[in-house]
Design a protein around this motif. Structure first.
Motif, mmCIF file in Angstrom:
data_model
loop_
_atom_site.group_PDB
_atom_site.id
_atom_site.type_symbol
_atom_site.label_atom_id
_atom_site.label_comp_id
_atom_site.label_asym_id
_atom_site.label_seq_id
_atom_site.Cartn_x
_atom_site.Cartn_y
_atom_site.Cartn_z
ATOM 1 N N GLY A 465 0.821 -1.205 0.000
ATOM 2 C CA GLY A 465 0.000 0.000 0.000
ATOM 3 C C GLY A 465 0.847 1.242 0.000
ATOM 4 N N VAL A 466 0.488 2.174 -0.857
ATOM 5 C CA VAL A 466 1.176 3.459 -0.903
ATOM 6 C C VAL A 466 0.291 4.540 -0.293
ATOM 7 C CG1 VAL A 466 2.241 5.183 -2.412
ATOM 8 C CG2 VAL A 466 2.459 2.763 -2.947
ATOM 9 N N GLY A 467 -0.952 4.618 -0.777
ATOM 10 C CA GLY A 467 -1.846 5.667 -0.308
ATOM 11 C C GLY A 467 -2.449 5.396 1.045
ATOM 12 N N ASN A 468 -2.800 4.130 1.331
ATOM 13 C CA ASN A 468 -3.470 3.832 2.588
ATOM 14 C C ASN A 468 -2.496 3.650 3.736
ATOM 15 O OD1 ASN A 468 -6.083 3.756 1.452
ATOM 16 N ND2 ASN A 468 -5.718 1.703 0.690
ATOM 17 N N GLY A 469 -1.263 3.285 3.436
ATOM 18 C CA GLY A 469 -0.332 2.963 4.501
ATOM 19 C C GLY A 469 -0.675 1.625 5.118
ATOM 20 N N GLY A 470 0.009 1.264 6.157
ATOM 21 C CA GLY A 470 -0.250 0.011 6.854
ATOM 22 C C GLY A 470 -0.341 0.262 8.331
#
Length: 651
Positions: A465-470
């Motif tokens: 994930g890039v936009g949502n993050g983890g």
């Protein structure tokens, strides 16, 4: 799976195009962890775990426990049980080779350019084959596939495989020079699906054989539509006849013996030079834009000019059904399963009805489920397609470990005429927007789905994930990805509620100390997924070539892309195969006796930040697999893996 465009450090299809305010899955997990304080590891989340003990191989730890406690719990619960994994794990590697465990062999079966019939046009290693010749050869960049046995012992059958996209540097003799109609047609013919008969000779191994079933389905093959979006629907009334399937990523096979191929990043092929053109709201939601580099097909073929021929794009983004045993049949785009960037369609059945799961492979997108409206056998007896009659749902993950399937049905909830929806066809043409509207949960690139053959639990890869993050442990961003699993209520895959957990979290403990993976199973960016008949879960990885083998991206210890095997009961994970440089490990299928495994190696030799960039003058700059010909070039290929003693794969 998303291709990495040559010369670009970031794949545009890794970036989210979801503008909705729907809750991200990582936020759900983070709240769940902080509320319950029970995330433990060893390879899965054991907490509130609807499936019991966690994996012994390790993911991460968080509040409330340690990985050692989780491993102990797993060992106690499975003491005395023989695990499913018997091979010695292979080590990570950055070499330009394909590595399998001791005691195994790997045979290259059908690389790109192989003629599908004896006497067909031979592959030319300088890439000078014509478009017409490519239409008679195995396509480029092998992906999802399935083996349909035709003999009782399974030693002969039809292998049906996808071809996702092309690399312009490797496909053409002059690389990405000026676009012509001939070049567009060659690329179109390199996409799609190959259907070939194969058989095993006990002395020479597996080989392709002539058959009336051998055929190519590609970007210029006549197609038809079925379901709510019918052939005459005005939104698919583009210029010219309906033809072609593109960006054929993962796949599936139905209970009635047909194959489905799934159209993923189809938006990449459309562009325009018309000054001032901008995408409308729906086009933007699907990632359409003026630039279509590196393909630029619109410069030679007006079919792909999004300004001049906008309805053509609506003909893509579907699940396409192909009957491999009827070579004269027309492939059908089954619109009841929705229009997204399909990463696959995994089929199971429950109470006589067909169920199909599909991920929408882009950061911030959703996972869907189609449930048949009646027994698939009854529908087939009435000469109706089970894929035309049913309901499409999208998943919402709740923070208490439960989930709900939300119906995407015109007239239900907010999907009404008062809110601007016309009918069910409109809902399916605008599936992403419909899912936004009902409040689905955003996910980190939802990709392949696998259903356990015994207990029907469902597993989903979230590549990264890039936009949502983890927010697991927490991780934001989430560069390594993870695998989610859920159990539908009462084990009924048609149910509308479920319980979910985390099965495995990828990563490298050198960069994330909470990760407990070790030398035998360290991995990142899980993508392909599938079960064999014994219940082994096979996991393929898709580390981007912009990250592969780079310390700056936290991937230097993981090496090239790989195939791993997991035992869902014990949680043990072992690395089974490592691919050559620049390659992704994609499609996976296995013979009924589980003694021959077919694996696809996609885009070997593609441009990588770690190893360089191929050119028309030197296409071998990154890889020269599988032939290592000093005057050749790398070739995507299907590989057959067997044990030297003829035993069951994985034992």
């Amino acid at each position: 799976m998303s291709e990495a465009f040559a010369g670009s450090p970031v794949d545009p299809d890794d970036l989210s195009s979801n503008p909705s305010s729907n809750e991200a899955f990582q936020e759900v997990v983070q709240r769940r962890v902080s509320r319950r304080g029970v995330l433990r590891t060893g390879g899965m989340v054991a907490a509130a775990g609807f499936l019991g003990a966690g994996t012994a191989a390790g993911v991460a730890h968080a509040a409330g426990g340690t990985s050692g406690q989780a491993v102990a719990a797993a060992g106690a619960s499975d003491r005395g049980r023989r695990g499913l994994l018997g091979f010695k794990a292979v080590a990570p590697s950055a070499a330009d080779t394909l590595t399998v465990p001791d005691g195994y062999t790997a045979q290259v079966l059908i690389p790109w350019g192989t003629p599908i019939r004896a006497g067909g046009p031979a592959w030319k290693k300088d890439a000078s084959n014509t478009a017409a010749e490519q239409a008679q050869q195995i396509g480029f960049n092998h992906d999802g596939m399935h083996y349909f046995p035709t003999s009782r012992g399974g030693d002969s059958g039809l292998l049906v495989l996808n071809h996702e996209y092309v690399d312009t540097t490797l496909l053409y003799k002059d690389g990405g020079a000026a676009v012509t109609q001939e070049k567009v047609d060659k690329a179109l013919h390199a996409h799609g699906v190959s259907v070939v008969k194969i058989e095993r000779d006990r002395r020479r191994g597996w080989r392709l054989v002539d058959s009336r079933y051998n055929r190519r389905v590609h970007g210029n093959t006549p197609m038809t539509f079925s379901g709510p979006v019918k052939p005459g629907h005005p939104e698919i009334a583009a210029k010219g006849p309906v033809k072609g399937t593109l960006n054929n990523c993962s796949s599936g096979f139905t209970p009635w013996g047909t194959y489905v191929t799934c159209e993923e990043n189809w938006n990449s092929y459309f562009g325009t030079d018309q000054a001032g053109w901008t995408p409308d709201t729906e086009q933007k939601r699907y990632g359409l834009q003026a630039s279509s580099a590196p393909y630029n097909w619109h410069k030679a073929d007006p079919r792909f000019d999004i300004a001049a021929n906008p309805k053509e794009a609506n003909r893509f983004g579907w699940v396409v059904e192909i009957d491999p045993f009827d070579p004269k049949s027309t492939p059908v785009k089954r619109t009841a399963l929705g229009r997204v960037k399909h990463e696959g369609a995994t089929f199971t059945e429950s109470r006589g009805r067909v169920v199909a799961y599909t991920g929408d492979d882009q950061d911030g997108e959703y996972v869907y489920k189609f449930v048949g409206g009646d027994s698939w056998r009854r529908l087939r007896a009435r000469r109706q397609s089970p894929l035309d009659h049913g309901t499409l749902y999208v998943a919402k993950f709740n923070d208490d470990g439960t989930g709900t399937w939300l119906p995407l049905v015109f007239g239900t909830g907010p999907l009404t005429a008062a809110n601007g929806w016309k009918d069910q066809a409109d809902v399916l043409l605008r599936t992403r927007t419909a899912a936004d509207t009902v409040g689905a949960t955003k996910l980190d690139r939802p990709e392949w789905v696998a259903v356990h053959p015994h207990n029907k639990d469902v597993y989903l890869t979230l590549t990264n994930g890039v936009g949502n993050g983890g927010a697991v442990n927490p991780r934001k961003p989430n560069p390594y990805g993870h695998i989610v699993r859920w159990r539908e209520r009462h084990g009924d895959n048609t149910a509308l509620t479920f319980e979910w957990d985390i099965f495995a979290l990828g990563g490298d403990p050198a960069y994330d100390p909470s990760v407990k993976l070790g030398p035998d199973n360290i991995f990142g960016s899980p993508d392909g997924l599938g079960f064999d008949r014994s219940g082994r879960l096979w996991i393929e990885t898709d580390i981007s070539n912009s990250s592969q083998n780079l310390a700056s991206k936290g991937y230097d210890n993981i090496g090239n892309n790989q195939l791993l095997a997991a035992d869902p009961k014990t949680g043990e994970i072992r690395r089974f195969l490592v691919g050559p440089r620049g390659a992704e490990i994609t499609g996976w299928t296995i013979a009924p006796d589980q003694r021959s495994m077919f694996v696809n190696v996609q885009h070997p030799g593609e441009s990588t930040a770690a190893f360089g960039t191929p050119t028309p003058e030197n296409p071998r700059a990154v890889s020269n697999w599988p032939e290592y010909d000093a005057a050749g070039r790398p070739r995507p290929a299907t590989v057959v893996i067997r044990r030297k003693d003829g035993g069951v794969i994985g034992t």
